[in-house]
Design a protein around this motif. Structure first.
Motif, PDB file in Angstrom:
ATOM      1  N   ALA A  41       0.830  -1.206   0.000  1.00  0.00           N
ATOM      2  CA  ALA A  41       0.000   0.000   0.000  1.00  0.00           C
ATOM      3  C   ALA A  41       0.867   1.260   0.000  1.00  0.00           C
ATOM      4  CB  ALA A  41      -0.933   0.002   1.214  1.00  0.00           C
ATOM      5  N   GLY A  42       1.973   1.228   0.734  1.00  0.00           N
ATOM      6  CA  GLY A  42       2.885   2.379   0.750  1.00  0.00           C
ATOM      7  C   GLY A  42       3.512   2.624  -0.605  1.00  0.00           C
ATOM      8  N   ALA A  43       3.908   1.544  -1.288  1.00  0.00           N
ATOM      9  CA  ALA A  43       4.472   1.694  -2.635  1.00  0.00           C
ATOM     10  C   ALA A  43       3.426   2.241  -3.600  1.00  0.00           C
ATOM     11  CB  ALA A  43       5.008   0.354  -3.123  1.00  0.00           C
ATOM     12  N   ALA A  44       2.202   1.760  -3.495  1.00  0.00           N
ATOM     13  CA  ALA A  44       1.128   2.285  -4.350  1.00  0.00           C
ATOM     14  C   ALA A  44       0.903   3.765  -4.077  1.00  0.00           C
ATOM     15  CB  ALA A  44      -0.162   1.502  -4.115  1.00  0.00           C
ATOM     16  N   PHE A  45       0.980   4.166  -2.803  1.00  0.00           N
ATOM     17  CA  PHE A  45       0.781   5.565  -2.422  1.00  0.00           C
ATOM     18  C   PHE A  45       1.849   6.452  -3.051  1.00  0.00           C
ATOM     19  CE2 PHE A  45       1.158   9.129   0.600  1.00  0.00           C
ATOM     20  CZ  PHE A  45      -0.154   9.527   0.684  1.00  0.00           C
ATOM     21  N   TRP A  46       3.116   6.121  -2.830  1.00  0.00           N
ATOM     22  CA  TRP A  46       4.137   7.039  -3.330  1.00  0.00           C
ATOM     23  C   TRP A  46       4.345   6.956  -4.832  1.00  0.00           C
ATOM     24  CZ3 TRP A  46       8.740   5.554  -5.553  1.00  0.00           C
ATOM     25  CH2 TRP A  46       9.300   4.336  -5.197  1.00  0.00           C
ATOM     26  N   ILE A  47       4.104   5.800  -5.435  1.00  0.00           N
ATOM     27  CA  ILE A  47       4.214   5.718  -6.895  1.00  0.00           C
ATOM     28  C   ILE A  47       3.085   6.505  -7.553  1.00  0.00           C
ATOM     29  CG2 ILE A  47       4.003   4.126  -8.846  1.00  0.00           C
ATOM     30  CD1 ILE A  47       5.602   2.105  -7.152  1.00  0.00           C
ATOM     31  N   THR A  48       1.896   6.441  -6.965  1.00  0.00           N
ATOM     32  CA  THR A  48       0.765   7.213  -7.506  1.00  0.00           C
ATOM     33  C   THR A  48       1.052   8.708  -7.444  1.00  0.00           C
ATOM     34  OG1 THR A  48      -0.763   5.484  -6.807  1.00  0.00           O
ATOM     35  CG2 THR A  48      -1.707   7.640  -7.278  1.00  0.00           C
ATOM     36  N   SER A  65       5.477   9.067   2.737  1.00  0.00           N
ATOM     37  CA  SER A  65       5.267   7.730   2.180  1.00  0.00           C
ATOM     38  C   SER A  65       6.590   7.039   1.855  1.00  0.00           C
ATOM     39  CB  SER A  65       4.369   7.803   0.957  1.00  0.00           C
ATOM     40  OG  SER A  65       4.961   8.586  -0.048  1.00  0.00           O
ATOM     41  N   VAL A  66       7.531   7.747   1.269  1.00  0.00           N
ATOM     42  CA  VAL A  66       8.817   7.130   0.937  1.00  0.00           C
ATOM     43  C   VAL A  66       9.607   6.816   2.204  1.00  0.00           C
ATOM     44  CG1 VAL A  66      11.041   7.499  -0.204  1.00  0.00           C
ATOM     45  CG2 VAL A  66       8.937   8.131  -1.365  1.00  0.00           C
ATOM     46  N   LEU A  67       9.610   7.736   3.173  1.00  0.00           N
ATOM     47  CA  LEU A  67      10.330   7.502   4.422  1.00  0.00           C
ATOM     48  C   LEU A  67       9.826   6.256   5.136  1.00  0.00           C
ATOM     49  CD1 LEU A  67      12.308   8.471   6.693  1.00  0.00           C
ATOM     50  CD2 LEU A  67      10.329   9.630   7.677  1.00  0.00           C
ATOM     51  N   ALA A 112      -0.740  12.937   5.865  1.00  0.00           N
ATOM     52  CA  ALA A 112      -0.554  12.826   4.416  1.00  0.00           C
ATOM     53  C   ALA A 112      -1.872  12.524   3.707  1.00  0.00           C
ATOM     54  CB  ALA A 112       0.472  11.734   4.105  1.00  0.00           C
ATOM     55  N   THR A 113      -2.690  11.692   4.320  1.00  0.00           N
ATOM     56  CA  THR A 113      -4.003  11.383   3.737  1.00  0.00           C
ATOM     57  C   THR A 113      -4.887  12.624   3.741  1.00  0.00           C
ATOM     58  OG1 THR A 113      -3.805   9.099   4.455  1.00  0.00           O
ATOM     59  CG2 THR A 113      -6.016   9.869   3.915  1.00  0.00           C
ATOM     60  N   GLY A 114      -4.834  13.395   4.814  1.00  0.00           N
ATOM     61  CA  GLY A 114      -5.582  14.656   4.858  1.00  0.00           C
ATOM     62  C   GLY A 114      -5.143  15.611   3.762  1.00  0.00           C
ATOM     63  N   ILE A 115      -3.855  15.686   3.522  1.00  0.00           N
ATOM     64  CA  ILE A 115      -3.335  16.531   2.435  1.00  0.00           C
ATOM     65  C   ILE A 115      -3.857  16.044   1.092  1.00  0.00           C
ATOM     66  CG2 ILE A 115      -1.221  17.074   1.156  1.00  0.00           C
ATOM     67  CD1 ILE A 115       0.194  17.242   3.894  1.00  0.00           C
ATOM     68  N   MET A 116      -3.853  14.751   0.882  1.00  0.00           N
ATOM     69  CA  MET A 116      -4.304  14.212  -0.400  1.00  0.00           C
ATOM     70  C   MET A 116      -5.809  14.405  -0.583  1.00  0.00           C
ATOM     71  SD  MET A 116      -1.466  13.574  -1.637  1.00  0.00           S
ATOM     72  CE  MET A 116      -2.159  13.244  -3.220  1.00  0.00           C
ATOM     73  N   ILE A 117      -6.573  14.322   0.493  1.00  0.00           N
ATOM     74  CA  ILE A 117      -8.016  14.591   0.404  1.00  0.00           C
ATOM     75  C   ILE A 117      -8.250  16.044   0.041  1.00  0.00           C
ATOM     76  CG2 ILE A 117     -10.128  14.771   1.777  1.00  0.00           C
ATOM     77  CD1 ILE A 117      -9.192  12.210   3.233  1.00  0.00           C
ATOM     78  N   GLY A 147      -3.481   6.124   1.002  1.00  0.00           N
ATOM     79  CA  GLY A 147      -3.052   6.692   2.282  1.00  0.00           C
ATOM     80  C   GLY A 147      -3.954   6.257   3.421  1.00  0.00           C
ATOM     81  N   GLY A 148      -5.250   6.243   3.181  1.00  0.00           N
ATOM     82  CA  GLY A 148      -6.176   5.761   4.203  1.00  0.00           C
ATOM     83  C   GLY A 148      -5.959   4.292   4.516  1.00  0.00           C
ATOM     84  N   LEU A 149      -5.660   3.503   3.492  1.00  0.00           N
ATOM     85  CA  LEU A 149      -5.355   2.092   3.696  1.00  0.00           C
ATOM     86  C   LEU A 149      -4.074   1.927   4.523  1.00  0.00           C
ATOM     87  CD1 LEU A 149      -6.065  -0.862   3.063  1.00  0.00           C
ATOM     88  CD2 LEU A 149      -4.748  -0.610   0.958  1.00  0.00           C
ATOM     89  N   CYS A 150      -3.054   2.719   4.216  1.00  0.00           N
ATOM     90  CA  CYS A 150      -1.802   2.676   4.992  1.00  0.00           C
ATOM     91  C   CYS A 150      -2.060   3.053   6.443  1.00  0.00           C
ATOM     92  CB  CYS A 150      -0.768   3.622   4.393  1.00  0.00           C
ATOM     93  SG  CYS A 150      -0.045   3.048   2.864  1.00  0.00           S
ATOM     94  N   LEU A 151      -2.842   4.097   6.646  1.00  0.00           N
ATOM     95  CA  LEU A 151      -3.184   4.528   8.005  1.00  0.00           C
ATOM     96  C   LEU A 151      -3.837   3.387   8.775  1.00  0.00           C
ATOM     97  CD1 LEU A 151      -3.715   6.682  10.228  1.00  0.00           C
ATOM     98  CD2 LEU A 151      -5.751   7.312   8.948  1.00  0.00           C
ATOM     99  N   GLY A 152      -4.802   2.725   8.177  1.00  0.00           N
ATOM    100  CA  GLY A 152      -5.478   1.612   8.838  1.00  0.00           C
ATOM    101  C   GLY A 152      -4.550   0.443   9.122  1.00  0.00           C
ATOM    102  N   LEU A 153      -3.673   0.124   8.176  1.00  0.00           N
ATOM    103  CA  LEU A 153      -2.746  -0.995   8.369  1.00  0.00           C
ATOM    104  C   LEU A 153      -1.752  -0.714   9.491  1.00  0.00           C
ATOM    105  CD1 LEU A 153      -2.063  -1.960   4.652  1.00  0.00           C
ATOM    106  CD2 LEU A 153      -3.260  -3.337   6.354  1.00  0.00           C
ATOM    107  N   TYR A 154      -1.232   0.521   9.548  1.00  0.00           N
ATOM    108  CA  TYR A 154      -0.279   0.856  10.610  1.00  0.00           C
ATOM    109  C   TYR A 154      -0.968   0.899  11.977  1.00  0.00           C
ATOM    110  CZ  TYR A 154       3.682   1.692   7.558  1.00  0.00           C
ATOM    111  OH  TYR A 154       4.720   1.515   6.671  1.00  0.00           O
ATOM    112  N   LEU A 155      -2.197   1.377  12.026  1.00  0.00           N
ATOM    113  CA  LEU A 155      -2.933   1.351  13.296  1.00  0.00           C
ATOM    114  C   LEU A 155      -3.200  -0.078  13.747  1.00  0.00           C
ATOM    115  CD1 LEU A 155      -5.529   4.252  12.970  1.00  0.00           C
ATOM    116  CD2 LEU A 155      -3.614   4.103  14.555  1.00  0.00           C
ATOM    117  N   LEU A 156      -3.537  -0.938  12.806  1.00  0.00           N
ATOM    118  CA  LEU A 156      -3.794  -2.337  13.136  1.00  0.00           C
ATOM    119  C   LEU A 156      -2.538  -3.024  13.665  1.00  0.00           C
ATOM    120  CD1 LEU A 156      -6.129  -4.348  13.073  1.00  0.00           C
ATOM    121  CD2 LEU A 156      -5.401  -4.979  10.776  1.00  0.00           C
TER     122      LEU A 156
END
Length: 173
Positions: A41-48, A65-67, A112-117, A147-156
């Motif tokens: 999901a992180g790779a999809a985020f930063w590549i997008t 996302s890259v960090l 980052a997700t808030g920025i993208m929204i 980004g929302g998917l990454c947020l959920g995965l890291y929280l989980l």
């Protein structure tokens, strides 16, 4: 004059430098699967983001996302190969390090997700049927979803690590 005895490495250093073994329990466990999903999901985020025309605050989202993609990649392989003891100071507290990483990643991915929204909403004018000019609306929308998917995965994974720590576990897997 007597020669000093040869220096010997500390006993802990000998145990750490053993053969590299794949930690199959980690690979098959919930945290190993979560780490792989975070990497995807992180790779999809930063590549997008990187393939779109971006400016302004989107640079921060790309940085986050890259960090965290690189940090997650490092954590994944150190844990998978069982070499987290090689990390000075932090290797003995690997579960706590993983939880702290996940919480910080979740917080910054939230920003980052808030920025993208916000960027998606500001580019919504070009989401019309007959709009002919190049527009980053769809790329920003896809990045916001990733980004929302990454947020959920890291929280989980942070929740999973906290549960393991609460149960008295010291190891990730």
């Amino acid at each position: 004059m007597l020669t000093p005895p040869p220096r010997q490495p500390p006993p802990q250093a000998r145990a750490v430098r053993g053969p590299v073994r794949l930690q199959r329990a980690f690979l098959r466990g919930p945290l190993g699967v979560l780490r792989l999903l975070q990497l995807l999901a992180g790779a999809a985020f930063w590549i997008t983001i990187a393939t779109s025309r971006y400016q302004g605050p989107v640079h921060f989202a790309l940085f986050v996302s890259v960090l965290f993609w690189l940090l997650t990649l490092g954590l994944y392989f150190l844990t998978l190969l069982g070499k987290h003891e090689l990390v000075p100071v932090l290797g003995s507290r690997w579960l706590v390090v993983n939880v702290a990483h996940d919480l910080l990643a979740a917080a910054l991915y939230g920003a980052a997700t808030g920025i993208m929204i916000a960027q998606t909403q500001s580019h919504s004018y070009c989401n019309l049927k007959d709009y002919q000019m190049a527009c980053a609306y769809h790329a920003f929308l896809a990045a916001a979803v990733c980004g929302g998917l990454c947020l959920g995965l890291y929280l989980l994974s942070a929740l999973y690590g906290c549960c393991r720590r609460y149960q008295g576990e010291q190891e990730v897997a």
